[in-house]
Design an enzyme around this catalytic site. Sequence first.
Site, PDB file in Angstrom:
ATOM      1  N   TRP A   1       0.819  -1.221   0.000  1.00  0.00           N
ATOM      2  CA  TRP A   1       0.000   0.000   0.000  1.00  0.00           C
ATOM      3  C   TRP A   1       0.849   1.264   0.000  1.00  0.00           C
ATOM      4  O   TRP A   1       0.337   2.354  -0.226  1.00  0.00           O
ATOM      5  CB  TRP A   1      -0.904   0.017   1.237  1.00  0.00           C
ATOM      6  CG  TRP A   1      -2.096  -0.876   1.154  1.00  0.00           C
ATOM      7  CD1 TRP A   1      -2.457  -1.694   0.100  1.00  0.00           C
ATOM      8  CD2 TRP A   1      -3.125  -1.049   2.147  1.00  0.00           C
ATOM      9  NE1 TRP A   1      -3.623  -2.352   0.391  1.00  0.00           N
ATOM     10  CE2 TRP A   1      -4.062  -1.979   1.630  1.00  0.00           C
ATOM     11  CE3 TRP A   1      -3.345  -0.509   3.411  1.00  0.00           C
ATOM     12  CZ2 TRP A   1      -5.200  -2.370   2.358  1.00  0.00           C
ATOM     13  CZ3 TRP A   1      -4.469  -0.901   4.130  1.00  0.00           C
ATOM     14  CH2 TRP A   1      -5.395  -1.815   3.598  1.00  0.00           C
TER      15      TRP A   1
ATOM     16  N   GLU B   1      12.200  -6.075  -8.473  1.00  0.00           N
ATOM     17  CA  GLU B   1      11.448  -4.870  -8.812  1.00  0.00           C
ATOM     18  C   GLU B   1      12.342  -3.903  -9.580  1.00  0.00           C
ATOM     19  O   GLU B   1      13.059  -3.089  -8.960  1.00  0.00           O
ATOM     20  CB  GLU B   1      10.935  -4.178  -7.538  1.00  0.00           C
ATOM     21  CG  GLU B   1       9.952  -5.010  -6.737  1.00  0.00           C
ATOM     22  CD  GLU B   1       8.970  -4.135  -5.971  1.00  0.00           C
ATOM     23  OE1 GLU B   1       7.776  -4.387  -6.066  1.00  0.00           O
ATOM     24  OE2 GLU B   1       9.406  -3.188  -5.292  1.00  0.00           O
TER      25      GLU B   1
ATOM     26  N   GLY C   1       5.626   2.081 -10.463  1.00  0.00           N
ATOM     27  CA  GLY C   1       4.729   3.241 -10.490  1.00  0.00           C
ATOM     28  C   GLY C   1       4.792   4.027 -11.788  1.00  0.00           C
ATOM     29  O   GLY C   1       4.305   5.147 -11.858  1.00  0.00           O
TER      30      GLY C   1
ATOM     31  N   SER D   1       4.558  -2.088 -11.717  1.00  0.00           N
ATOM     32  CA  SER D   1       3.409  -1.886 -12.609  1.00  0.00           C
ATOM     33  C   SER D   1       2.703  -3.179 -12.991  1.00  0.00           C
ATOM     34  O   SER D   1       2.209  -3.318 -14.109  1.00  0.00           O
ATOM     35  CB  SER D   1       3.823  -1.096 -13.856  1.00  0.00           C
ATOM     36  OG  SER D   1       4.299   0.184 -13.481  1.00  0.00           O
TER      37      SER D   1
ATOM     38  N   GLY E   1       0.373   0.168  -6.873  1.00  0.00           N
ATOM     39  CA  GLY E   1      -0.833   0.906  -7.266  1.00  0.00           C
ATOM     40  C   GLY E   1      -2.073   0.045  -7.402  1.00  0.00           C
ATOM     41  O   GLY E   1      -3.154   0.396  -6.907  1.00  0.00           O
TER      42      GLY E   1
END
Length: 246
Positions: A9, A164, A170, A208, A230
């Site tokens: 989150w 990542e 993002g 993403s 997200g």
Amino acid sequence: MKKLIAGNWKMNGSLQSNTALVQALLSNAAQWKCDVALCVPAPYLSQLQSLSKASPLLFGAQDVSMHEAGAYTGEVSAAMLKDFDCRYAIVGHSERRQFHAENDALVAAKAQKALAFGITPIVCVGETLQEREAGLTEEVVKRQLAAVIHVNGHCISEIVLAYEPVWAIGTGKTATPEQAQHVHAVLRGQLRAASAHADRVHIVYGGSMNAANAAQLLAQPDIDGGLVGGASLKAADFLSIIAAAH
Ligand code: PGA
């Protein structure tokens, strides 16, 4: 192995919106074929503890201190996280490496502290766009993982590893399934060299990941789940990713 879909989150949420989001997720829990976790801001751990009670939903923190206790203003210890039944703690997220000057040694120490208190660290590694363009991707992620292996030795099979790529976080730019699988295979090889139980380690992809690209990424042989930013903030999107993980 059962896949793991973990939401991150980041610094989002409120008591009210968290309840609505978690309840919407839980109304679908009977369909889940993977492990599902939410990594939430520390003030909401207690709320997650009660909302997830008697459900398959797991939860965790987004960071943990390398120190055990004492004069470290603002820090949260692994023992405190354990008090709230935290299953996971993200360590070494690129936003912490970038904005909070976390280096490989600190990340390794945080992973060690989590493991010592029975919390599974979700260790994040990943290259920047500049590093990828310079052909340094493998070198960077191997260096980041090597530091964690060095400090944690045989316990390394108890971690979750998250690849990542920083340029994908993002940004709406996802690594292709082939790009991600390539790096995951490199990381798997490095884990195998360190532990006989490397094949137990979940290596999850983050950057993403969304409802449209999750199935293809999760179909790769070394992609064992996702760390979702997200798209974890909207129940419908997160549930589509969960549905793609079987
Ligand atoms: P994103 O974030 O899904 O919003 O790209 C992933 C992460 O930072 O863990």
